[in-house]
Design an enzyme around this catalytic site. Structure first.
Site, PDB file in Angstrom:
ATOM      1  N   ASP A   8       2.179   8.080  15.904  1.00 48.81           N
ATOM      2  CA  ASP A   8       2.634   7.278  17.032  1.00 48.81           C
ATOM      3  C   ASP A   8       4.163   7.335  17.037  1.00 48.81           C
ATOM      4  OD1 ASP A   8       3.477   5.532  15.054  1.00 48.81           O
ATOM      5  OD2 ASP A   8       2.341   3.804  15.797  1.00 48.81           O
ATOM      6  N   CYS A  65       2.092   6.630  11.046  1.00 41.93           N
ATOM      7  CA  CYS A  65       2.507   5.528  11.914  1.00 41.93           C
ATOM      8  C   CYS A  65       3.495   4.689  11.112  1.00 41.93           C
ATOM      9  CB  CYS A  65       1.322   4.740  12.458  1.00 41.93           C
ATOM     10  SG  CYS A  65       0.365   3.786  11.282  1.00 41.93           S
ATOM     11  N   GLY A  66       3.740   3.460  11.537  1.00 37.11           N
ATOM     12  CA  GLY A  66       4.726   2.668  10.812  1.00 37.11           C
ATOM     13  C   GLY A  66       4.319   2.433   9.370  1.00 37.11           C
ATOM     14  N   THR A  67       3.086   1.977   9.189  1.00 35.06           N
ATOM     15  CA  THR A  67       2.586   1.703   7.838  1.00 35.06           C
ATOM     16  C   THR A  67       1.539   2.702   7.371  1.00 35.06           C
ATOM     17  OG1 THR A  67       0.853   0.325   8.795  1.00 35.06           O
ATOM     18  CG2 THR A  67       2.909  -0.793   8.119  1.00 35.06           C
ATOM     19  N   GLY A  68       0.843   3.322   8.297  1.00 32.93           N
ATOM     20  CA  GLY A  68      -0.340   4.135   7.987  1.00 32.93           C
ATOM     21  C   GLY A  68      -1.618   3.318   8.073  1.00 32.93           C
ATOM     22  N   GLY A  70      -2.908   1.152  10.522  1.00 32.83           N
ATOM     23  CA  GLY A  70      -3.676   1.238  11.766  1.00 32.83           C
ATOM     24  C   GLY A  70      -4.291   2.609  11.963  1.00 32.83           C
ATOM     25  N   HIS A  98     -11.621  10.850  -6.054  1.00 30.96           N
ATOM     26  CA  HIS A  98     -12.699   9.853  -6.032  1.00 30.96           C
ATOM     27  C   HIS A  98     -13.354   9.683  -4.679  1.00 30.96           C
ATOM     28  CE1 HIS A  98     -11.428   7.460  -9.893  1.00 30.96           C
ATOM     29  NE2 HIS A  98     -11.338   8.771 -10.047  1.00 30.96           N
ATOM     30  N   ARG A 109       7.704   4.351   8.096  1.00 26.19           N
ATOM     31  CA  ARG A 109       8.764   3.345   8.030  1.00 26.19           C
ATOM     32  C   ARG A 109       9.060   2.851   6.622  1.00 26.19           C
ATOM     33  NH1 ARG A 109       7.184  -0.240  13.391  1.00 26.19           N
ATOM     34  NH2 ARG A 109       8.459   0.936  14.867  1.00 26.19           N
ATOM     35  N   ARG A 132     -20.082  11.547 -10.499  1.00 31.31           N
ATOM     36  CA  ARG A 132     -20.499  10.180 -10.166  1.00 31.31           C
ATOM     37  C   ARG A 132     -19.929   9.710  -8.829  1.00 31.31           C
ATOM     38  NH1 ARG A 132     -16.128   9.660 -13.531  1.00 31.31           N
ATOM     39  NH2 ARG A 132     -14.623   7.998 -13.078  1.00 31.31           N
ATOM     40  N   HIS A 133     -18.847  10.355  -8.386  1.00 26.97           N
ATOM     41  CA  HIS A 133     -18.235   9.953  -7.122  1.00 26.97           C
ATOM     42  C   HIS A 133     -19.004  10.464  -5.901  1.00 26.97           C
ATOM     43  CE1 HIS A 133     -14.894   8.546  -9.468  1.00 26.97           C
ATOM     44  NE2 HIS A 133     -14.746   9.749 -10.012  1.00 26.97           N
ATOM     45  N   ARG A 136     -21.486   8.029  -4.361  1.00 27.47           N
ATOM     46  CA  ARG A 136     -20.794   6.909  -3.711  1.00 27.47           C
ATOM     47  C   ARG A 136     -20.259   7.333  -2.344  1.00 27.47           C
ATOM     48  NH1 ARG A 136     -17.710   5.709  -9.408  1.00 27.47           N
ATOM     49  NH2 ARG A 136     -19.512   4.822 -10.472  1.00 27.47           N
TER      50      ARG A 136
HETATM   51  C1  RB5 Z   1       3.857   0.188  15.730  1.00 28.47           C
HETATM   52  O1  RB5 Z   1       4.806  -0.794  15.917  1.00 28.47           O
HETATM   53  C2  RB5 Z   1       3.057  -0.112  14.456  1.00 28.47           C
HETATM   54  O2  RB5 Z   1       2.253  -1.231  14.630  1.00 28.47           O
HETATM   55  C3  RB5 Z   1       2.210   1.091  14.075  1.00 28.47           C
HETATM   56  O3  RB5 Z   1       3.022   2.190  13.923  1.00 28.47           O
HETATM   57  C4  RB5 Z   1       1.415   0.994  12.783  1.00 28.47           C
HETATM   58  O4  RB5 Z   1       2.233   0.602  11.723  1.00 28.47           O
HETATM   59  C5  RB5 Z   1       0.146   0.285  12.845  1.00 28.47           C
HETATM   60  O5  RB5 Z   1      -0.590   0.187  11.859  1.00 28.47           O
END
Ligand code: RB5
Length: 140
Positions: A8, A65-68, A70, A98, A109, A132-133, A136
């Site tokens: 994104d 994305c910002g955090t990964g 979403g 695993h 970010r 074993r994995h 699962r």
């Molecule tokens: C966008 O602002 C942010 O929400 C998106 O990049 C992401 O981090 C969502 O998980």
């Protein structure tokens, strides 16, 4: 390796840099967007990349994305996709050994480019441990 790549707006800058890195390593990269820093909704991009992996058009998917977080949530909804939100090399190893992760969701970010390159190195080079994995993973 055939890799489907996407981000994104929050992951756009690193996605561009990671595409160049992967191509320099000789991978065949399909860039599913986004193509500018204009705001987009991460589930739309996750669906494209996860769809490529699910349909066998790509062996692995890479999302930023910002955090990964979403991206991993959205990609994991697609049948046959095991998406892992990875912020360390150790988790990259474990996501492959695993969990047989076939999509990785990176943070643009909170993790710098150099570390994400190392994370991708590990993700692409590490085999599923099976054993074993395997049972699962079959239950997912
Ligand atoms: C966008 O602002 C942010 O929400 C998106 O990049 C992401 O981090 C969502 O998980």
């Amino acid at each position: 390796m055939k890799i489907s790549l996407g981000s994104d707006h929050a992951g756009f800058e690193q996605k561009e840099q990671l595409r160049a890195y992967l191509e320099q390593l000789g991978h065949d990269v399909c860039d599913r967007g986004c193509y500018s820093e204009d705001r987009v909704d991460y589930p739309d991009i996750a669906k494209l990349v996860a769809g490529d992996v699910s349909q066998g058009l790509a062996e692995r998917g890479v999302l930023v994305c910002g955090t990964g977080i979403g991206m991993a949530m959205a990609a994991g909804k697609v049948h046959g996709v095991r998406a892992a939100n990875v912020t360390s090399q150790e988790f990259a190893t474990l996501s492959r050994e695993h969990n047989d992760a076939n999509v990785i969701a990176l943070s643009g970010r909170f993790v710098d480019l150099e570390e994400n390159e190392r994370i991708l190195d590990v993700f692409l080079a590490t085999d599923f441990a099976g054993g074993r994995h395997a049972g699962r993973v079959d239950k997912i």
